[in-house]
Scaffold this motif. Structure first.
Motif, PDB file in Angstrom:
ATOM      1  N   ARG A 157      24.205  32.083  33.914  1.00 55.29           N
ATOM      2  CA  ARG A 157      24.403  33.017  34.526  1.00 55.29           C
ATOM      3  C   ARG A 157      26.141  32.351  35.227  1.00 55.29           C
ATOM      4  O   ARG A 157      26.309  32.378  35.992  1.00 55.29           O
ATOM      5  CB  ARG A 157      23.966  33.344  35.729  1.00 55.29           C
ATOM      6  CG  ARG A 157      22.902  33.987  35.243  1.00 55.29           C
ATOM      7  CD  ARG A 157      22.184  34.459  36.285  1.00 55.29           C
ATOM      8  NE  ARG A 157      22.148  34.333  37.484  1.00 55.29           N
ATOM      9  CZ  ARG A 157      22.728  35.050  38.601  1.00 55.29           C
ATOM     10  NH1 ARG A 157      23.258  36.046  38.844  1.00 55.29           N
ATOM     11  NH2 ARG A 157      21.992  34.146  39.366  1.00 55.29           N
ATOM     12  N   ASN A 168      20.802  39.916  28.868  1.00 53.53           N
ATOM     13  CA  ASN A 168      21.572  40.747  29.601  1.00 53.53           C
ATOM     14  C   ASN A 168      20.968  41.395  30.847  1.00 53.53           C
ATOM     15  O   ASN A 168      21.823  40.725  32.308  1.00 53.53           O
ATOM     16  CB  ASN A 168      21.797  41.755  28.782  1.00 53.53           C
ATOM     17  CG  ASN A 168      22.617  42.227  28.199  1.00 53.53           C
ATOM     18  OD1 ASN A 168      23.355  41.054  27.938  1.00 53.53           O
ATOM     19  ND2 ASN A 168      22.026  43.049  27.370  1.00 53.53           N
ATOM     20  N   ALA A 169      19.534  40.837  31.480  1.00 53.49           N
ATOM     21  CA  ALA A 169      19.037  40.958  32.881  1.00 53.49           C
ATOM     22  C   ALA A 169      18.924  39.421  33.425  1.00 53.49           C
ATOM     23  O   ALA A 169      19.288  39.965  34.766  1.00 53.49           O
ATOM     24  CB  ALA A 169      17.167  41.473  32.355  1.00 53.49           C
ATOM     25  N   LEU A 181      21.140  38.201  34.019  1.00 53.19           N
ATOM     26  CA  LEU A 181      23.160  37.712  33.983  1.00 53.19           C
ATOM     27  C   LEU A 181      22.964  38.671  35.500  1.00 53.19           C
ATOM     28  O   LEU A 181      23.865  38.262  36.585  1.00 53.19           O
ATOM     29  CB  LEU A 181      23.649  39.021  32.913  1.00 53.19           C
ATOM     30  CG  LEU A 181      24.129  37.886  31.768  1.00 53.19           C
ATOM     31  CD1 LEU A 181      25.347  38.836  31.083  1.00 53.19           C
ATOM     32  CD2 LEU A 181      24.498  36.740  32.108  1.00 53.19           C
ATOM     33  N   LEU A 182      21.792  39.194  36.059  1.00 55.44           N
ATOM     34  CA  LEU A 182      21.795  40.056  37.286  1.00 55.44           C
ATOM     35  C   LEU A 182      21.108  39.016  37.895  1.00 55.44           C
ATOM     36  O   LEU A 182      21.428  39.268  39.154  1.00 55.44           O
ATOM     37  CB  LEU A 182      20.656  41.264  37.379  1.00 55.44           C
ATOM     38  CG  LEU A 182      21.689  42.465  37.339  1.00 55.44           C
ATOM     39  CD1 LEU A 182      20.150  43.510  36.048  1.00 55.44           C
ATOM     40  CD2 LEU A 182      22.167  43.118  37.576  1.00 55.44           C
ATOM     41  N   SER A 213      15.262  36.844  39.807  1.00 53.74           N
ATOM     42  CA  SER A 213      14.464  37.316  40.550  1.00 53.74           C
ATOM     43  C   SER A 213      14.264  38.600  40.233  1.00 53.74           C
ATOM     44  O   SER A 213      14.000  39.130  39.396  1.00 53.74           O
ATOM     45  CB  SER A 213      14.582  36.969  41.935  1.00 53.74           C
ATOM     46  OG  SER A 213      15.587  37.221  42.377  1.00 53.74           O
ATOM     47  N   GLU A 214      16.473  39.057  39.833  1.00 50.55           N
ATOM     48  CA  GLU A 214      16.369  40.584  39.396  1.00 50.55           C
ATOM     49  C   GLU A 214      16.218  40.690  37.628  1.00 50.55           C
ATOM     50  O   GLU A 214      14.727  41.785  37.561  1.00 50.55           O
ATOM     51  CB  GLU A 214      18.170  40.602  39.109  1.00 50.55           C
ATOM     52  CG  GLU A 214      18.539  41.117  40.268  1.00 50.55           C
ATOM     53  CD  GLU A 214      18.611  40.248  41.150  1.00 50.55           C
ATOM     54  OE1 GLU A 214      18.383  38.243  40.760  1.00 50.55           O
ATOM     55  OE2 GLU A 214      19.588  39.629  42.380  1.00 50.55           O
ATOM     56  N   ARG A 262      13.388  39.272  36.601  1.00 56.01           N
ATOM     57  CA  ARG A 262      12.347  39.409  36.721  1.00 56.01           C
ATOM     58  C   ARG A 262      11.142  40.631  37.294  1.00 56.01           C
ATOM     59  O   ARG A 262      10.415  41.241  36.689  1.00 56.01           O
ATOM     60  CB  ARG A 262      11.406  38.216  37.689  1.00 56.01           C
ATOM     61  CG  ARG A 262       9.612  37.369  37.085  1.00 56.01           C
ATOM     62  CD  ARG A 262       9.922  36.437  38.528  1.00 56.01           C
ATOM     63  NE  ARG A 262      10.473  35.376  38.348  1.00 56.01           N
ATOM     64  CZ  ARG A 262      11.615  35.212  38.316  1.00 56.01           C
ATOM     65  NH1 ARG A 262      11.355  34.626  40.089  1.00 56.01           N
ATOM     66  NH2 ARG A 262      12.151  33.452  39.018  1.00 56.01           N
ATOM     67  N   HIS A 263      12.028  41.434  37.873  1.00 51.76           N
ATOM     68  CA  HIS A 263      11.405  42.342  38.684  1.00 51.76           C
ATOM     69  C   HIS A 263      12.098  43.969  37.721  1.00 51.76           C
ATOM     70  O   HIS A 263      12.056  45.076  37.531  1.00 51.76           O
ATOM     71  CB  HIS A 263      12.328  43.468  39.896  1.00 51.76           C
ATOM     72  CG  HIS A 263      12.347  42.511  41.094  1.00 51.76           C
ATOM     73  ND1 HIS A 263      11.222  41.853  41.304  1.00 51.76           N
ATOM     74  CD2 HIS A 263      13.381  41.143  41.740  1.00 51.76           C
ATOM     75  CE1 HIS A 263      11.295  41.322  42.211  1.00 51.76           C
ATOM     76  NE2 HIS A 263      11.739  40.709  42.957  1.00 51.76           N
ATOM     77  N   LEU A 264      12.981  42.647  36.650  1.00 55.11           N
ATOM     78  CA  LEU A 264      12.822  44.290  35.112  1.00 55.11           C
ATOM     79  C   LEU A 264      11.568  44.034  34.500  1.00 55.11           C
ATOM     80  O   LEU A 264      12.066  44.565  32.892  1.00 55.11           O
ATOM     81  CB  LEU A 264      14.202  44.044  35.038  1.00 55.11           C
ATOM     82  CG  LEU A 264      15.663  44.487  35.828  1.00 55.11           C
ATOM     83  CD1 LEU A 264      16.810  44.190  35.155  1.00 55.11           C
ATOM     84  CD2 LEU A 264      15.430  46.476  35.954  1.00 55.11           C
ATOM     85  N   GLY A 265      11.227  42.979  34.609  1.00 56.60           N
ATOM     86  CA  GLY A 265       9.630  42.855  33.795  1.00 56.60           C
ATOM     87  C   GLY A 265      10.417  41.848  32.763  1.00 56.60           C
ATOM     88  O   GLY A 265       9.502  41.609  31.509  1.00 56.60           O
ATOM     89  N   ILE A 266      10.813  40.593  32.867  1.00 52.14           N
ATOM     90  CA  ILE A 266      11.250  40.078  31.986  1.00 52.14           C
ATOM     91  C   ILE A 266      10.067  38.593  32.110  1.00 52.14           C
ATOM     92  O   ILE A 266       9.997  38.811  33.560  1.00 52.14           O
ATOM     93  CB  ILE A 266      13.168  39.074  31.775  1.00 52.14           C
ATOM     94  CG1 ILE A 266      14.243  40.721  31.406  1.00 52.14           C
ATOM     95  CG2 ILE A 266      13.238  38.374  31.332  1.00 52.14           C
ATOM     96  CD1 ILE A 266      13.552  41.626  30.467  1.00 52.14           C
ATOM     97  N   PRO A 308       4.424  41.136  33.992  1.00 44.99           N
ATOM     98  CA  PRO A 308       5.612  41.664  34.598  1.00 44.99           C
ATOM     99  C   PRO A 308       5.777  43.228  34.156  1.00 44.99           C
ATOM    100  O   PRO A 308       6.582  43.901  34.791  1.00 44.99           O
ATOM    101  CB  PRO A 308       6.093  40.505  33.644  1.00 44.99           C
ATOM    102  CG  PRO A 308       5.407  40.105  33.548  1.00 44.99           C
ATOM    103  CD  PRO A 308       4.658  39.991  32.924  1.00 44.99           C
ATOM    104  N   GLU A 309       6.057  43.435  32.424  1.00 46.21           N
ATOM    105  CA  GLU A 309       7.037  44.497  31.747  1.00 46.21           C
ATOM    106  C   GLU A 309       6.079  45.593  32.764  1.00 46.21           C
ATOM    107  O   GLU A 309       7.020  46.636  32.377  1.00 46.21           O
ATOM    108  CB  GLU A 309       7.038  44.945  30.531  1.00 46.21           C
ATOM    109  CG  GLU A 309       7.711  44.746  29.702  1.00 46.21           C
ATOM    110  CD  GLU A 309       7.868  45.067  28.700  1.00 46.21           C
ATOM    111  OE1 GLU A 309       9.503  45.248  27.938  1.00 46.21           O
ATOM    112  OE2 GLU A 309       6.835  45.611  28.030  1.00 46.21           O
ATOM    113  N   ALA A 329       7.084  46.575  36.150  1.00 45.57           N
ATOM    114  CA  ALA A 329       8.707  46.516  36.107  1.00 45.57           C
ATOM    115  C   ALA A 329       8.421  48.839  35.953  1.00 45.57           C
ATOM    116  O   ALA A 329       9.627  48.612  35.940  1.00 45.57           O
ATOM    117  CB  ALA A 329       9.636  46.248  35.069  1.00 45.57           C
ATOM    118  N   PHE A 388      30.056  37.983  35.325  1.00 42.27           N
ATOM    119  CA  PHE A 388      30.142  39.011  34.118  1.00 42.27           C
ATOM    120  C   PHE A 388      30.399  40.120  34.106  1.00 42.27           C
ATOM    121  O   PHE A 388      29.693  41.529  34.465  1.00 42.27           O
ATOM    122  CB  PHE A 388      29.154  38.951  32.719  1.00 42.27           C
ATOM    123  CG  PHE A 388      28.354  37.423  32.672  1.00 42.27           C
ATOM    124  CD1 PHE A 388      28.992  36.173  31.166  1.00 42.27           C
ATOM    125  CD2 PHE A 388      28.386  36.403  33.409  1.00 42.27           C
ATOM    126  CE1 PHE A 388      28.744  35.430  31.575  1.00 42.27           C
ATOM    127  CE2 PHE A 388      27.356  35.758  33.671  1.00 42.27           C
ATOM    128  CZ  PHE A 388      27.861  34.582  32.128  1.00 42.27           C
TER     129      PHE A 388
END
Lengths: 338, 256
Positions: A82, A220-221, A223-224, A227-228, A230-234, B70-71, B74, B88
């Motif tokens: 990042r 891309n996720a 970059l947030l 933990s963000e 992870r919460h997006l499912g990555i 996780p997915e 989410a 970025f």
């Protein structure tokens, strides 16, 4: 900041790559007419076709593959850490490779290993050194709770310093001939190009070009924030492991066949991001294409500027790339102010 | 439904949370309040599965959190951390679009949701602007839109949960009110909302249920009018306060 449509950028870069490949094939101490290029590549037993097929073609392919590899690994590292200033050397792979190569040059001696075998031994030493250094950095940064990117950055700095000291020690005790070769290797050079090397790097880079862009959305996720993401499912931990392994392999091979070509891994992703934005789905292939173009042009310059002798390629990448990059930064800044 | 049963957390010999049980039920807004260092953010980390509790268990729809992919999780649960650093130059639209990462609803539908989420946080005008050039409040609104986009539509797999850690800290009065009404309307759609918040009056206005944390324990919980007493505020926050009734909303009004 004005952006180009990513697809247009990719098409233009592809066209540039074709032009740069042709330019690389045509330039050199022996001039070849552009009209004869395709004929000479496909057949012919005369001198010109042999120059093309066994000297220039492997060399331009090596330059393109190494450039693509370094630049896309740089894009991945900048995303993973990042940090737009990250580059593949952060995980210790370049400095570890330097130690490996210096070790082989030093203990191989000037007369002990000769010719092609020596070049191969240096490449193997560099590759092993690069992977070892990355493995140490990764171990240091990993704990039961996962891999800490900031610890990794610090561990990378420490291992790089340690490896730098080891390389300096080898240089200090080396004789004049070894010293010259150690420093030439560190400047980055493609003069050892051969079909074998092209095959080795292609075996790593081509699968990489398929695998890396698939991780674009996950990067891309990231970059947030981890933990963000992870919460997006990555699945962040396995993603990090995968990307570090791929990068270490890629950069390890690139450094092994071409020495430390600085600058490409740091600057190219940065350039591409300025032009099309940070979306990794386009940033990674875009960096690969532009990295290939940049290293091709630099290597062509290295071969022809002082022909028949050659400049180290890594020196030319920095000489050509740095002013261009500064100009681009200034231009961007003016746009922001307007 | 998200449920924590007797969870505790010990880090490096310190007990950060002890014996906490709570439910984030569909259609209910739960606000967590407490002094600095009371363990609010640690509690959120356990509830979101980011950290495993030292004792007890957190379940979602009856299964322990660790058993969920996780997915899959989410698609139903979105979390807005206290602050996110993003260096970025994504545009606001691209950041909000990241909220759709776990879904496979197609680009056209995702674009509609991103538009709607940006408008919901009064951020329609930010659309093409770069995140790196925005003010603190604008960034926080874009991040809020991102988690809203993540749970914008009901999914067949289960109920939706939204967790927010101090979502209003950088907001002016108008955007604080906007955030409250967003939480209320999500609850009306059946979303379970858990919010960590410092402003007691905002908490009283938006929450169905208040949870007061003090030194890692639950000091009080229940309806805002039962929980917000001058005795509790003196014990937990060490401040003398008067409790009045908000003449418009009828909720408790803390005057400190």
């Amino acid at each position: 900041m004005h952006r180009l449509p990513p697809k247009t950028f990719l098409i233009v870069s592809l066209a540039l790559l074709v032009v740069a490949l042709a330019l690389g094939l045509l330039s050199g101490p022996v001039a070849i007419a552009p009209t004869r290029l395709l004929g000479l590549l496909s057949s012919g037993q005369d001198m010109d076709s042999r120059i093309l097929q066994s000297i220039r073609l492997p060399r331009v392919l090596l330059a393109a593959l190494a450039g693509a590899c370094l630049a896309s690994c740089g894009a991945v590292m900048q995303g993973l850490f990042r940090n737009p200033l990250a580059d593949p050397s952060l995980i210790g792979v370049s400095s570890g490779a330097s130690v490996g190569a210096s070790f082989v040059i030093f203990f191989g001696g000037a007369g002990f290993l000769g010719g092609t075998f020596e070049l191969t031994a240096i490449a193997v030493g560099a590759f092993v050194g690069g992977l070892l250094a990355t493995a140490i950095v990764y171990r240091l940064a990993s704990s039961v709770t996962g891999t800490s990117v900031s610890t990794m950055l610090l561990a990378g700095i420490a291992i790089t310093a340690l490896a730098g000291a080891a390389t300096s020690l080898f240089s200090f005790f080396a004789d004049n001939e070894m010293l010259r070769r150690i420093s030439l290797w560190q400047m980055g050079n493609l003069d050892g190009a051969s079909w074998n090397r092209v095959a080795i790097i292609a075996a790593v880079v081509l699968p990489m070009m398929v695998l890396l862009p698939r991780e674009g959305r996950a990067l891309n996720a990231i970059l947030l924030g981890e933990s963000e993401a992870r919460h997006l499912g990555i699945a962040v931990e396995s993603l990090k492991r995968r990307l570090i392994l791929i990068t270490a392999l890629g950069v390890g091979v690139a450094v092994a066949v071409s020495g430390v070509v600085a600058f490409v891994g740091l600057i190219v992703p940065h350039l591409v991001r300025l032009m099309i934005g940070p979306d990794h789905r386009y940033l990674i292939p875009g960096s690969a294409l532009l990295g290939a173009v940049l290293l091709l042009l630099a290597d062509t310059g290295a071969r022809t500027l002082m022909a028949p002798s050659e400049l180290p390629t890594g020196v030319v990448t920095a000489l050509l790339g740095a002013p261009f990059f500064v100009a681009l930064l200034l231009q961007q800044r003016r746009k922001v102010l307007d | 439904m998200l449920e924590a049963r007797n969870i505790s957390l010990n880090v490096a010999g310190f007990s950060l949370l002890q014996d906490i049980s709570l439910r984030v039920a569909p259609g209910v807004v739960t606000a967590v309040i407490g002094a600095n260092g009371a363990g609010k953010t640690s509690l959120l980390r356990l509830l979101t599965g980011e950290q495993k509790p030292s004792g007890g268990v957190v379940t979602f729809n009856g299964s322990p959190l660790v058993d969920w992919q996780p997915e899959q999780l989410a698609r139903m649960m979105a979390v807005l951390p206290q602050s996110s650093r993003l260096d970025f130059p994504f545009t606001a639209r691209e950041v909000v679009m990241l909220g759709r990462t776990p879904h496979a609803t197609g680009l056209a539908r995702d674009a509609q949701i991103v538009d709607a989420a940006l408008h919901a946080v009064d951020g329609g005008y930010l659309d093409k602007r770069f995140y790196t050039h925005m003010s603190g409040g604008e960034k926080q609104r874009v991040q809020l839109a991102r988690v809203l986009a993540q749970i914008w539509e009901p999914v067949t797999e289960g109920p939706r949960i939204l967790m927010l850690d101090e979502p209003t800290s950088a907001f002016d009065l108008a955007h604080q009110q906007l955030t409250l009404s967003i939480m209320r309307s999500l609850a009306e759609q059946g979303v379970g909302v858990l919010v960590v918040i410092h402003d007691l009056n905002l908490a009283a206005r938006c929450a169905d249920q208040l949870l007061v944390l003090s030194c890692g324990r639950i000091a009080a919980s229940g309806a805002p009018s039962d929980v917000l007493t001058s005795k509790m505020i003196r014990e937990v926050f060490h401040v003398d306060a008067t409790i009045a009734v908000n003449p418009v909303t009828g909720t408790p009004l803390v005057i400190a």
